[in-house]
Design a protein around this motif. Structure first.
Motif, PDB file in Angstrom:
ATOM      1  N   ALA A   1       0.845  -1.292   0.145  1.00  0.00           N
ATOM      2  CA  ALA A   1      -0.076   0.051  -0.101  1.00  0.00           C
ATOM      3  C   ALA A   1       0.897   1.427   0.029  1.00  0.00           C
ATOM      4  O   ALA A   1       0.584   2.181  -0.934  1.00  0.00           O
ATOM      5  N   GLY A   2       1.954   1.266   0.808  1.00  0.00           N
ATOM      6  CA  GLY A   2       2.800   2.443   0.678  1.00  0.00           C
ATOM      7  C   GLY A   2       3.473   2.806  -0.549  1.00  0.00           C
ATOM      8  O   GLY A   2       3.598   3.822  -0.902  1.00  0.00           O
TER       9      GLY A   2
ATOM     10  N   GLN B   1       2.320   6.751  -7.183  1.00  0.00           N
ATOM     11  CA  GLN B   1       1.411   7.890  -7.841  1.00  0.00           C
ATOM     12  C   GLN B   1       1.771   9.396  -7.298  1.00  0.00           C
ATOM     13  O   GLN B   1       0.706  10.061  -7.468  1.00  0.00           O
ATOM     14  N   GLY B   2       2.667   9.628  -6.636  1.00  0.00           N
ATOM     15  CA  GLY B   2       3.110  10.761  -5.996  1.00  0.00           C
ATOM     16  C   GLY B   2       2.600  11.255  -4.628  1.00  0.00           C
ATOM     17  O   GLY B   2       2.526  12.582  -4.584  1.00  0.00           O
ATOM     18  N   SER B   3       2.282  10.140  -3.866  1.00  0.00           N
ATOM     19  CA  SER B   3       1.758  10.536  -2.611  1.00  0.00           C
ATOM     20  C   SER B   3       2.923  11.169  -2.067  1.00  0.00           C
ATOM     21  O   SER B   3       3.868  10.958  -1.829  1.00  0.00           O
ATOM     22  N   SER B   4       2.463  12.197  -0.851  1.00  0.00           N
ATOM     23  CA  SER B   4       3.404  12.674   0.293  1.00  0.00           C
ATOM     24  C   SER B   4       3.860  11.354   1.110  1.00  0.00           C
ATOM     25  O   SER B   4       3.203  10.363   1.234  1.00  0.00           O
ATOM     26  N   GLY B   5       4.925  11.864   2.050  1.00  0.00           N
ATOM     27  CA  GLY B   5       5.342  10.749   2.934  1.00  0.00           C
ATOM     28  C   GLY B   5       4.375  10.384   4.028  1.00  0.00           C
ATOM     29  O   GLY B   5       4.111   9.417   4.403  1.00  0.00           O
ATOM     30  N   THR B   6       3.499  11.335   4.293  1.00  0.00           N
ATOM     31  CA  THR B   6       2.193  11.203   5.317  1.00  0.00           C
ATOM     32  C   THR B   6       1.427  10.467   4.693  1.00  0.00           C
ATOM     33  O   THR B   6       0.718   9.568   5.211  1.00  0.00           O
TER      34      THR B   6
ATOM     35  N   THR C   1       2.401   6.750   4.534  1.00  0.00           N
ATOM     36  CA  THR C   1       2.438   6.259   5.786  1.00  0.00           C
ATOM     37  C   THR C   1       0.952   5.750   6.103  1.00  0.00           C
ATOM     38  O   THR C   1       0.818   4.776   6.802  1.00  0.00           O
ATOM     39  N   SER C   2       0.017   6.843   5.930  1.00  0.00           N
ATOM     40  CA  SER C   2      -1.437   6.497   6.233  1.00  0.00           C
ATOM     41  C   SER C   2      -1.742   5.098   5.354  1.00  0.00           C
ATOM     42  O   SER C   2      -2.401   4.398   5.984  1.00  0.00           O
ATOM     43  N   SER C   3      -1.085   5.161   4.084  1.00  0.00           N
ATOM     44  CA  SER C   3      -1.761   4.080   3.395  1.00  0.00           C
ATOM     45  C   SER C   3      -1.292   2.716   3.746  1.00  0.00           C
ATOM     46  O   SER C   3      -1.642   1.630   4.013  1.00  0.00           O
TER      47      SER C   3
ATOM     48  N   ALA D   1      -8.364   3.011   2.327  1.00  0.00           N
ATOM     49  CA  ALA D   1      -8.950   3.969   3.281  1.00  0.00           C
ATOM     50  C   ALA D   1      -7.747   4.683   3.891  1.00  0.00           C
ATOM     51  O   ALA D   1      -8.086   6.008   3.965  1.00  0.00           O
ATOM     52  N   GLY D   2      -6.747   4.150   4.041  1.00  0.00           N
ATOM     53  CA  GLY D   2      -5.657   4.934   4.771  1.00  0.00           C
ATOM     54  C   GLY D   2      -4.977   5.973   3.809  1.00  0.00           C
ATOM     55  O   GLY D   2      -4.905   7.321   4.170  1.00  0.00           O
ATOM     56  N   ALA D   3      -5.088   5.840   2.377  1.00  0.00           N
ATOM     57  CA  ALA D   3      -4.705   6.690   1.321  1.00  0.00           C
ATOM     58  C   ALA D   3      -5.411   7.999   1.356  1.00  0.00           C
ATOM     59  O   ALA D   3      -5.297   8.986   1.147  1.00  0.00           O
ATOM     60  N   ALA D   4      -7.030   7.572   1.586  1.00  0.00           N
ATOM     61  CA  ALA D   4      -8.063   8.485   1.552  1.00  0.00           C
ATOM     62  C   ALA D   4      -7.712   9.368   2.711  1.00  0.00           C
ATOM     63  O   ALA D   4      -8.206  10.787   2.752  1.00  0.00           O
ATOM     64  N   ILE D   5      -7.586   8.893   3.790  1.00  0.00           N
ATOM     65  CA  ILE D   5      -7.474   9.838   5.180  1.00  0.00           C
ATOM     66  C   ILE D   5      -6.079  10.552   4.841  1.00  0.00           C
ATOM     67  O   ILE D   5      -6.083  11.772   5.387  1.00  0.00           O
ATOM     68  N   GLY D   6      -4.931  10.055   4.246  1.00  0.00           N
ATOM     69  CA  GLY D   6      -3.824  10.973   4.039  1.00  0.00           C
ATOM     70  C   GLY D   6      -4.108  11.879   2.908  1.00  0.00           C
ATOM     71  O   GLY D   6      -3.438  13.097   3.180  1.00  0.00           O
TER      72      GLY D   6
END
Length: 122
Positions: free
Chosen positions: A66-67, A73-78, A81-83, A114-119
């Motif tokens: 997930a991370g 796809q260019g997600s931030s570190g946070t 981590t949430s993912s 869900a973790g990605a959506a929260i992030g």
């Protein structure tokens, strides 16, 4: 074909179809792509990890998948981590409730997404 092989084949076919639809969706926003990639990564990582190391392996595999999926796809570190946290928790719960690699895949997908959506909401 044994029942276990049939279920595993169905799970991976569903994952492949989901990934193909995600890639083919021209109208998806970058945020939606990160969430989808985290879900697919969590599912694959959870299933592979469960086969390699049981419930603990499912958690570790889903977290990594997930991370990495979100990060690809260019997600931030946070966001990554949430993912990862969501994928790990989901895979462990899925493996316990549903059982086996199928449960870890379903839980890893739900948790990773869900973790990605929260992030993304931060």
């Amino acid at each position: 074909m044994s029942k276990q092989t049939h279920k595993t084949t169905a799970v991976f076919a569903s994952l492949a179809m989901s990934a193909a639809l995600l890639v083919g969706c021209a109208n998806a926003t970058p945020s939606q792509n990160r969430i989808g990639a985290a879900a697919v990564g969590g599912a694959v990582g959870g299933a592979v990890g469960q086969k390699a190391g049981g419930r603990t392996g499912a958690g570790v595999g889903a977290a990594a998948g997930a991370g990495l999926g979100s990060n690809s796809q260019g997600s931030s570190g946070t966001g990554s981590t949430s993912s990862a946290i969501g994928g790990a928790v989901g895979a462990i719960i899925g493996e316990k409730v549903i059982g086996g690699a199928e449960g870890a895949a379903v839980g890893g997908a739900i948790g990773g997404g869900a973790g990605a959506a929260i992030g993304e909401g931060r």
